[in-house]
Design a protein around this motif. Structure first.
Motif, PDB file in Angstrom:
ATOM      1  N   CYS A 191       0.839  -1.154  -0.123  1.00 20.29           N
ATOM      2  CA  CYS A 191      -0.025  -0.169  -0.062  1.00 20.29           C
ATOM      3  C   CYS A 191       1.013   1.317  -0.025  1.00 20.29           C
ATOM      4  N   PHE A 192       0.946   1.957  -0.982  1.00 26.08           N
ATOM      5  CA  PHE A 192       1.678   3.031  -1.372  1.00 26.08           C
ATOM      6  C   PHE A 192       0.958   4.525  -0.874  1.00 26.08           C
ATOM      7  N   GLY A 193       1.768   5.256  -0.022  1.00 19.79           N
ATOM      8  CA  GLY A 193       1.431   6.508   0.612  1.00 19.79           C
ATOM      9  C   GLY A 193       2.169   7.462  -0.181  1.00 19.79           C
ATOM     10  N   MET A 194       1.559   8.424  -1.018  1.00 19.80           N
ATOM     11  CA  MET A 194       2.493   9.509  -1.831  1.00 19.80           C
ATOM     12  C   MET A 194       1.592  10.663  -1.542  1.00 19.80           C
ATOM     13  N   PRO A 195       2.168  11.987  -1.647  1.00 14.99           N
ATOM     14  CA  PRO A 195       1.425  13.065  -1.780  1.00 14.99           C
ATOM     15  C   PRO A 195       0.535  13.191  -2.823  1.00 14.99           C
ATOM     16  N   TYR A 196      -0.929  13.668  -2.196  1.00 13.80           N
ATOM     17  CA  TYR A 196      -1.922  13.696  -3.289  1.00 13.80           C
ATOM     18  C   TYR A 196      -1.666  14.906  -4.162  1.00 13.80           C
ATOM     19  N   ASP A 197      -0.790  16.110  -4.158  1.00 12.71           N
ATOM     20  CA  ASP A 197      -0.968  17.204  -4.821  1.00 12.71           C
ATOM     21  C   ASP A 197      -0.103  16.903  -6.018  1.00 12.71           C
ATOM     22  N   GLY A 198       0.704  15.640  -6.133  1.00 11.06           N
ATOM     23  CA  GLY A 198       1.091  15.093  -7.392  1.00 11.06           C
ATOM     24  C   GLY A 198       2.558  15.385  -7.656  1.00 11.06           C
ATOM     25  N   ARG A 199       2.899  15.410  -9.333  1.00 10.71           N
ATOM     26  CA  ARG A 199       4.435  15.610  -9.377  1.00 10.71           C
ATOM     27  C   ARG A 199       4.639  16.750 -10.241  1.00 10.71           C
ATOM     28  N   THR A 200       5.512  17.331 -10.317  1.00 12.49           N
ATOM     29  CA  THR A 200       6.040  18.493 -11.306  1.00 12.49           C
ATOM     30  C   THR A 200       7.206  18.645 -11.871  1.00 12.49           C
ATOM     31  N   ARG A 201       8.258  17.965 -11.157  1.00  5.05           N
ATOM     32  CA  ARG A 201       9.480  18.103 -11.481  1.00  5.05           C
ATOM     33  C   ARG A 201      10.077  16.695 -12.105  1.00  5.05           C
ATOM     34  N   THR A 202       9.684  15.692 -11.540  1.00  9.70           N
ATOM     35  CA  THR A 202      10.470  14.349 -12.181  1.00  9.70           C
ATOM     36  C   THR A 202       9.212  13.519 -12.769  1.00  9.70           C
ATOM     37  N   ALA A 203       9.768  12.674 -13.509  1.00 10.77           N
ATOM     38  CA  ALA A 203       8.819  11.819 -14.324  1.00 10.77           C
ATOM     39  C   ALA A 203       8.386  10.769 -13.355  1.00 10.77           C
ATOM     40  N   PRO A 204       6.862  10.399 -13.180  1.00  7.59           N
ATOM     41  CA  PRO A 204       6.433   9.379 -12.280  1.00  7.59           C
ATOM     42  C   PRO A 204       6.722   7.901 -12.790  1.00  7.59           C
ATOM     43  N   ILE A 205       7.149   7.161 -11.747  1.00  8.89           N
ATOM     44  CA  ILE A 205       7.364   5.797 -12.124  1.00  8.89           C
ATOM     45  C   ILE A 205       6.624   4.896 -11.387  1.00  8.89           C
ATOM     46  N   TYR A 206       5.775   5.139 -10.306  1.00 12.90           N
ATOM     47  CA  TYR A 206       5.049   4.322  -9.518  1.00 12.90           C
ATOM     48  C   TYR A 206       3.982   3.599 -10.642  1.00 12.90           C
ATOM     49  N   PRO A 207       3.247   4.294 -11.620  1.00 11.22           N
ATOM     50  CA  PRO A 207       2.311   3.429 -12.345  1.00 11.22           C
ATOM     51  C   PRO A 207       2.562   2.176 -13.050  1.00 11.22           C
ATOM     52  N   LEU A 208       4.086   2.344 -13.465  1.00 13.75           N
ATOM     53  CA  LEU A 208       4.622   1.400 -14.256  1.00 13.75           C
ATOM     54  C   LEU A 208       5.328   0.397 -13.234  1.00 13.75           C
ATOM     55  N   THR A 209       5.809   0.812 -12.159  1.00 13.36           N
ATOM     56  CA  THR A 209       6.237  -0.263 -11.113  1.00 13.36           C
ATOM     57  C   THR A 209       5.050  -1.003 -10.599  1.00 13.36           C
ATOM     58  N   THR A 210       3.735  -0.390 -10.572  1.00 12.25           N
ATOM     59  CA  THR A 210       2.614  -1.066 -10.159  1.00 12.25           C
ATOM     60  C   THR A 210       2.443  -2.402 -11.011  1.00 12.25           C
ATOM     61  N   LEU A 211       2.461  -1.766 -12.472  1.00 11.88           N
ATOM     62  CA  LEU A 211       2.129  -3.001 -13.342  1.00 11.88           C
ATOM     63  C   LEU A 211       3.223  -4.339 -13.320  1.00 11.88           C
ATOM     64  N   VAL A 212       4.568  -3.818 -12.971  1.00  8.68           N
ATOM     65  CA  VAL A 212       5.541  -4.963 -13.061  1.00  8.68           C
ATOM     66  C   VAL A 212       5.076  -5.919 -11.843  1.00  8.68           C
ATOM     67  N   LEU A 213       4.858  -5.227 -10.625  1.00  5.79           N
ATOM     68  CA  LEU A 213       4.530  -5.973  -9.204  1.00  5.79           C
ATOM     69  C   LEU A 213       3.260  -6.967  -9.558  1.00  5.79           C
ATOM     70  N   LEU A 214       2.303  -6.376 -10.271  1.00  6.68           N
ATOM     71  CA  LEU A 214       1.159  -7.242 -10.628  1.00  6.68           C
ATOM     72  C   LEU A 214       1.633  -8.195 -11.585  1.00  6.68           C
ATOM     73  N   ALA A 215       2.360  -8.136 -12.345  1.00  3.47           N
ATOM     74  CA  ALA A 215       2.954  -9.477 -13.318  1.00  3.47           C
ATOM     75  C   ALA A 215       3.508 -10.432 -12.545  1.00  3.47           C
ATOM     76  N   CYS A 216       3.984  -9.865 -11.331  1.00  2.00           N
ATOM     77  CA  CYS A 216       4.675 -10.721 -10.472  1.00  2.00           C
ATOM     78  C   CYS A 216       3.558 -11.165  -9.354  1.00  2.00           C
ATOM     79  N   ASN A 217       2.433 -11.155  -9.326  1.00  4.57           N
ATOM     80  CA  ASN A 217       1.269 -11.465  -8.565  1.00  4.57           C
ATOM     81  C   ASN A 217       1.426 -10.837  -7.169  1.00  4.57           C
TER      82      ASN A 217
END
Length: 353
Positions: free
Chosen positions: A93-119
């Protein structure tokens, strides 16, 4: 007259006196008082003037651990509840700032997909663009990949979590009462203590492993104590990009494992694992979409960041005995297109609901 017999406004006035009396006379609230204060704010039983004064005074004084725990109690009481299916692997369960990202490219949606692919189940949370950063949000990032998660009933999210291992709790859809405090962020121009709470709370109830982002060391130690009081006994804290949980590859990663009474500092060096590079800057959603699709196939500028983040979180999840093995697994998942297939599967399931 007892405090419970007082009106909401009068009770809140007592809470405000404790946090707003100045450096020498202000007092910390108890866990129960902090829970009551936040509930009064969420239900608008306190006046706008009281709420604004409380939020800025509490920010200046800084919330104490038991106060954060009390606020967490209120979120658990009033917020949405997500549960795992019998026999389902405990989620990250990931807790991150709700007001988002403005400086660096987010990785967590892609990390999520790799984790899901590993069940490995994953729970994320967030909202629409909000003060003070108005950064890019999880809901926008997934939508750019073809997965529109906005407007789903909580029951649909729960079913998807049971079947696919993934849930995104979207505050406007699933915790509307918490939206009432967003305007104060804009009017005050500062993140209120509720923003700290959002890093510690998860809608998932039951066994899970919490990943909480932080910026400053005092924030991290305060989170440890608050979560300990709240009964969260299995967590990692991460000094991630922009206060979130995305691990940088341009510097050493400062993390910590908290398991029961034990806390272990973990300093991870991407350079030691062939992942060191400059963290990719955020530009716009169209650019990120192309970079993301490339990264899911183990190519492009986000390739190293995704391999590093996916590998570390596979290791943190206990799916690999070592970081080296976890990185190898992440690379294989990306090379073989399993993460991209996972995205296609999620999109297909959503389209037939």
């Amino acid at each position: 007259m007892t405090s419970t017999a007082l009106s909401g406004r009068e009770r809140f006035k007592q809470h405000l006196r404790k946090v707003g009396s100045g450096e020498h006379t202000s007092k910390g609230m108890s866990r129960e008082e902090a829970a009551d204060a936040l509930e009064l704010m969420l239900h608008q039983d306190a006046t706008p003037a009281q709420i604004g004064a409380f939020l800025i005074a509490h920010r200046i004084r800084r919330p104490e651990p038991q106060e954060l725990t009390g606020m967490l109690d209120t979120y658990r009481k009033l917020g949405p509840v997500l549960r795992s299916a019998p026999g389902q692997r405990p989620p990250l369960c990931f807790g991150m700032p709700y007001d988002g990202r403005t400086r660096t490219a987010p990785i967590y949606p892609l990390t999520t997909l790799v984790l899901l692919a590993c069940n490995q189940p994953v729970v994320l949370q967030g909202g629409e663009r909000m003060p003070i950063k108005y950064g890019i949000t999880a809901i926008e990032l997934f939508r750019s990949l073809g997965l529109d998660l906005r407007g789903l009933p909580l029951e649909t999210v729960q079913d998807g979590f049971h079947n696919q291992g993934f849930a995104l709790i979207h505050q406007p859809d699933h915790f509307a009462i918490a939206e009432s405090l967003i305007s104060y962020r804009d009017e005050l121009g500062k993140r209120p203590p509720v923003a700290s709470l959002e890093l510690l709370w998860t809608a998932h109830q039951g066994d899970h492993r919490l990943i909480s982002g932080f910026v400053h060391p005092p924030t991290e130690s305060r989170a440890w104590e608050a979560l300990k009081l709240a009964g969260e006994s299995d967590l990692f804290t991460v000094k991630g990009l922009e206060g979130g949980t995305d691990l940088p590859i341009g510097r050493a990663c400062i993390t910590a494992r908290v398991l029961g009474e034990q806390t272990e500092r973990l300093i991870l060096h991407p350079r030691d694992h062939g992942c060191h590079a400059t963290d990719v800057e955020w530009t716009d959603l169209t650019t990120w979409q192309a970079q993301a699709m490339d990264a899911l196939q183990n190519r492009g500028p986000l390739q190293d960041s995704l391999r590093w983040n996916a590998g570390v979180y596979l290791w943190f999840a206990g799916l690999s005995d070592s970081l080296e093995t976890a990185l190898e697994t992440a690379t294989t998942v990306m090379d073989e297109g399993k993460a991209l297939h996972q995205l296609d599967q999620l999109c297909s399931c959503l389209s037939i609901r």
